[in-house]
Design a protein around this motif. Structure first.
Motif, PDB file in Angstrom:
ATOM      1  N   ALA A  78      -2.243  15.655 -46.392  1.00 50.17           N
ATOM      2  CA  ALA A  78      -2.705  14.521 -45.587  1.00 50.17           C
ATOM      3  C   ALA A  78      -4.152  14.146 -45.895  1.00 50.17           C
ATOM      4  O   ALA A  78      -4.595  13.037 -45.571  1.00 50.17           O
ATOM      5  N   SER A  79      -4.889  15.044 -46.490  1.00 50.58           N
ATOM      6  CA  SER A  79      -6.290  14.834 -46.843  1.00 50.58           C
ATOM      7  C   SER A  79      -6.547  15.504 -48.189  1.00 50.58           C
ATOM      8  O   SER A  79      -5.721  16.304 -48.655  1.00 50.58           O
ATOM      9  N   PRO A  80      -7.668  15.206 -48.833  1.00 50.10           N
ATOM     10  CA  PRO A  80      -7.906  15.792 -50.153  1.00 50.10           C
ATOM     11  C   PRO A  80      -8.059  17.305 -50.100  1.00 50.10           C
ATOM     12  O   PRO A  80      -8.616  17.850 -49.151  1.00 50.10           O
ATOM     13  N   SER A  81      -7.563  17.972 -51.137  1.00 49.34           N
ATOM     14  CA  SER A  81      -7.727  19.415 -51.272  1.00 49.34           C
ATOM     15  C   SER A  81      -8.760  19.691 -52.364  1.00 49.34           C
ATOM     16  O   SER A  81      -9.268  18.777 -53.009  1.00 49.34           O
ATOM     17  N   LEU A  82      -9.046  20.961 -52.565  1.00 43.70           N
ATOM     18  CA  LEU A  82      -9.958  21.343 -53.634  1.00 43.70           C
ATOM     19  C   LEU A  82      -9.472  20.811 -54.980  1.00 43.70           C
ATOM     20  O   LEU A  82     -10.281  20.444 -55.844  1.00 43.70           O
ATOM     21  N   ALA A  83      -8.162  20.726 -55.160  1.00 40.59           N
ATOM     22  CA  ALA A  83      -7.610  20.187 -56.409  1.00 40.59           C
ATOM     23  C   ALA A  83      -8.091  18.758 -56.643  1.00 40.59           C
ATOM     24  O   ALA A  83      -8.421  18.382 -57.774  1.00 40.59           O
ATOM     25  N   ASP A  84      -8.129  17.962 -55.595  1.00 41.68           N
ATOM     26  CA  ASP A  84      -8.565  16.571 -55.723  1.00 41.68           C
ATOM     27  C   ASP A  84     -10.041  16.484 -56.083  1.00 41.68           C
ATOM     28  O   ASP A  84     -10.433  15.697 -56.952  1.00 41.68           O
ATOM     29  N   PHE A  85     -10.871  17.294 -55.428  1.00 35.78           N
ATOM     30  CA  PHE A  85     -12.298  17.280 -55.750  1.00 35.78           C
ATOM     31  C   PHE A  85     -12.530  17.737 -57.190  1.00 35.78           C
ATOM     32  O   PHE A  85     -13.406  17.217 -57.889  1.00 35.78           O
ATOM     33  N   SER A  86     -11.745  18.704 -57.639  1.00 37.75           N
ATOM     34  CA  SER A  86     -11.919  19.236 -58.993  1.00 37.75           C
ATOM     35  C   SER A  86     -11.543  18.206 -60.046  1.00 37.75           C
ATOM     36  O   SER A  86     -12.267  18.005 -61.031  1.00 37.75           O
ATOM     37  N   LEU A  87     -10.394  17.541 -59.865  1.00 38.20           N
ATOM     38  CA  LEU A  87      -9.996  16.518 -60.827  1.00 38.20           C
ATOM     39  C   LEU A  87     -10.978  15.356 -60.806  1.00 38.20           C
ATOM     40  O   LEU A  87     -11.353  14.826 -61.865  1.00 38.20           O
ATOM     41  N   ALA A  88     -11.423  14.958 -59.615  1.00 40.66           N
ATOM     42  CA  ALA A  88     -12.375  13.851 -59.511  1.00 40.66           C
ATOM     43  C   ALA A  88     -13.679  14.184 -60.226  1.00 40.66           C
ATOM     44  O   ALA A  88     -14.304  13.310 -60.845  1.00 40.66           O
ATOM     45  N   MET A  89     -14.093  15.449 -60.156  1.00 40.29           N
ATOM     46  CA  MET A  89     -15.319  15.849 -60.850  1.00 40.29           C
ATOM     47  C   MET A  89     -15.191  15.651 -62.352  1.00 40.29           C
ATOM     48  O   MET A  89     -16.100  15.130 -63.009  1.00 40.29           O
ATOM     49  N   THR A  90     -14.053  16.057 -62.925  1.00 37.96           N
ATOM     50  CA  THR A  90     -13.897  15.902 -64.367  1.00 37.96           C
ATOM     51  C   THR A  90     -13.787  14.421 -64.764  1.00 37.96           C
ATOM     52  O   THR A  90     -14.262  14.028 -65.828  1.00 37.96           O
ATOM     53  N   THR A  91     -13.191  13.617 -63.914  1.00 37.40           N
ATOM     54  CA  THR A  91     -13.111  12.187 -64.200  1.00 37.40           C
ATOM     55  C   THR A  91     -14.494  11.555 -64.144  1.00 37.40           C
ATOM     56  O   THR A  91     -14.852  10.701 -64.978  1.00 37.40           O
ATOM     57  N   PHE A  92     -15.300  11.971 -63.188  1.00 33.46           N
ATOM     58  CA  PHE A  92     -16.684  11.512 -63.075  1.00 33.46           C
ATOM     59  C   PHE A  92     -17.473  11.896 -64.326  1.00 33.46           C
ATOM     60  O   PHE A  92     -18.246  11.108 -64.867  1.00 33.46           O
ATOM     61  N   PHE A  93     -17.241  13.110 -64.798  1.00 33.58           N
ATOM     62  CA  PHE A  93     -17.879  13.602 -66.021  1.00 33.58           C
ATOM     63  C   PHE A  93     -17.426  12.766 -67.219  1.00 33.58           C
ATOM     64  O   PHE A  93     -18.242  12.349 -68.058  1.00 33.58           O
ATOM     65  N   SER A  94     -16.126  12.487 -67.299  1.00 25.30           N
ATOM     66  CA  SER A  94     -15.591  11.648 -68.381  1.00 25.30           C
ATOM     67  C   SER A  94     -16.207  10.257 -68.352  1.00 25.30           C
ATOM     68  O   SER A  94     -16.539   9.676 -69.395  1.00 25.30           O
ATOM     69  N   LEU A  95     -16.353   9.728 -67.168  1.00 28.58           N
ATOM     70  CA  LEU A  95     -16.942   8.396 -66.995  1.00 28.58           C
ATOM     71  C   LEU A  95     -18.357   8.354 -67.557  1.00 28.58           C
ATOM     72  O   LEU A  95     -18.742   7.410 -68.252  1.00 28.58           O
ATOM     73  N   ASN A  96     -19.132   9.401 -67.268  1.00 32.36           N
ATOM     74  CA  ASN A  96     -20.513   9.445 -67.735  1.00 32.36           C
ATOM     75  C   ASN A  96     -20.605   9.613 -69.248  1.00 32.36           C
ATOM     76  O   ASN A  96     -21.557   9.136 -69.878  1.00 32.36           O
ATOM     77  N   LEU A  97     -19.637  10.290 -69.845  1.00 37.29           N
ATOM     78  CA  LEU A  97     -19.700  10.568 -71.278  1.00 37.29           C
ATOM     79  C   LEU A  97     -19.015   9.505 -72.130  1.00 37.29           C
ATOM     80  O   LEU A  97     -19.482   9.186 -73.229  1.00 37.29           O
ATOM     81  N   MET A  98     -17.908   8.973 -71.648  1.00 40.17           N
ATOM     82  CA  MET A  98     -17.121   8.052 -72.473  1.00 40.17           C
ATOM     83  C   MET A  98     -17.176   6.611 -71.995  1.00 40.17           C
ATOM     84  O   MET A  98     -16.680   5.709 -72.681  1.00 40.17           O
TER      85      MET A  98
END
Length: 322
Positions: free
Chosen positions: A176-196
């Motif tokens: 029903a709400s974000p889990s640690l899995a969601d924060f972890s994937l979002a972090m890598t996407t944020f990292f990808s955004l900054n690099l690519m």
């Protein structure tokens, strides 16, 4: 240890893992202070707190210091159980096991592939030398830059697994709400955004990009920049103020197969990168964490340093003088 003690977040904003911890701190509405640290060694003023541990971030709560985001999240979940990083699954069971397992894949395999996109030609010599020391190997600019375009295919393939896991759900584990899995994937996407760049991410990782936006929308992601700050020296004074003469007996737990008794001198070392042993007295060993008492002679302080049991090895310090 309690939430009445000062919570101090030692970080630098360019660290993806520091960003993830910041998002979780803000998601849980934790009141904390920040210490801005250098992106590279030496960090001599951090040594009384971490005993030589290299990675960023660390979280200080009184005289307890948590190294590695896995350790930090365990502490935050215990002290601030709501909103939980492990909301219930659709069958009513906790999502902790799935969320932590998914995070291990994201934090290691996926993250390390994304690191291949670092703009190595633009990195300063001091930064590259520091990361060579952290990685334990030579980082050749020409080789890394030459491989970057080809690694994008591997990154896209990794993300395809995450996007299939998400499907049409709001959150990865159908909670029903974000889990640690969601924060972890979002972090890598944020990292990808900054690099690519956003154009590439929008074109090839659109589902993950939209998921990241949802996660950041729940986390008050830019709040960290507005939190009260303190210096390294002030953080050490906090350590001195809260340190206890004796470790409480109820804290001294050993319920693992680790063949080392409490009170013995040990080394704790990461298994991936930054393989610098931290020496101290073993005071706690559980399936979740290893805790050592680290004494800093220069400052006359004793820090209880927490490491996750996963991803670290604990061995006796046979050369220690008791």
């Amino acid at each position: 240890m309690s939430t009445s003690q000062e919570i101090i977040f030692h970080w630098y904003p360019h660290s993806p893992f520091a960003q993830k911890v910041a998002w979780v701190l803000n998601y849980k509405k934790v009141e904390y202070k920040t210490v801005l640290i250098s992106m590279v060694e030496p960090r001599s003023s951090r040594r009384p707190l971490d005993g030589g541990y290299r990675k960023t971030p660390i979280l200080q709560i009184g005289n307890h210091v948590y190294c590695d985001s896995k350790s930090i999240f365990l502490a935050l979940e215990e002290l601030y159980p709501e909103p939980s990083l492990y909301p219930k699954l659709s069958n009513g069971e906790s999502s902790e096991g799935l969320a932590r397992a998914f995070t291990m894949w994201v934090d290691n395999t996926l993250f390390n592939n994304i690191v291949s996109q670092l703009p190595v030609k633009d990195l300063g010599d001091d930064f590259l030398a520091d990361r060579e020391s952290l990685a334990g190997r030579k980082l050749d600019r020409k080789t890394l830059a030459g491989g970057a375009p080809f690694m994008k295919a591997a990154i896209q393939a990794e993300y395809s697994i995450a996007e299939k896991t998400l499907g049409s759900k709001n959150w990865l584990l159908d909670t029903a709400s974000p889990s640690l899995a969601d924060f972890s994937l979002a972090m890598t996407t944020f990292f990808s955004l900054n690099l690519m760049g956003e154009k590439w991410v929008q074109a090839h990782l659109k589902v993950a990009f939209e998921h990241m936006q949802k996660v950041m929308g729940t986390s008050d992601w830019d709040r960290t920049e507005t939190m009260p700050t303190m210096t390294d020296e002030e953080a050490i004074e906090v350590l001195k103020r809260y340190q206890e003469s004796e470790v409480p007996e109820e804290f001294k737990v050993h319920n693992t197969v680790l063949p080392i008794t409490l009170g013995q001198q040990v080394f704790v070392t990461p298994l991936d990168t930054g393989k610098i042993p931290v020496a101290g007295t073993l005071v706690r060993s559980t399936v979740d964490e290893t805790v050592i008492a680290y004494k800093d002679a220069t400052n006359g302080t004793t820090t209880l340093i927490h490491f996750p049991a996963i991803g670290f090895v604990v061995v006796p310090n046979l050369g220690a003088k008791y």
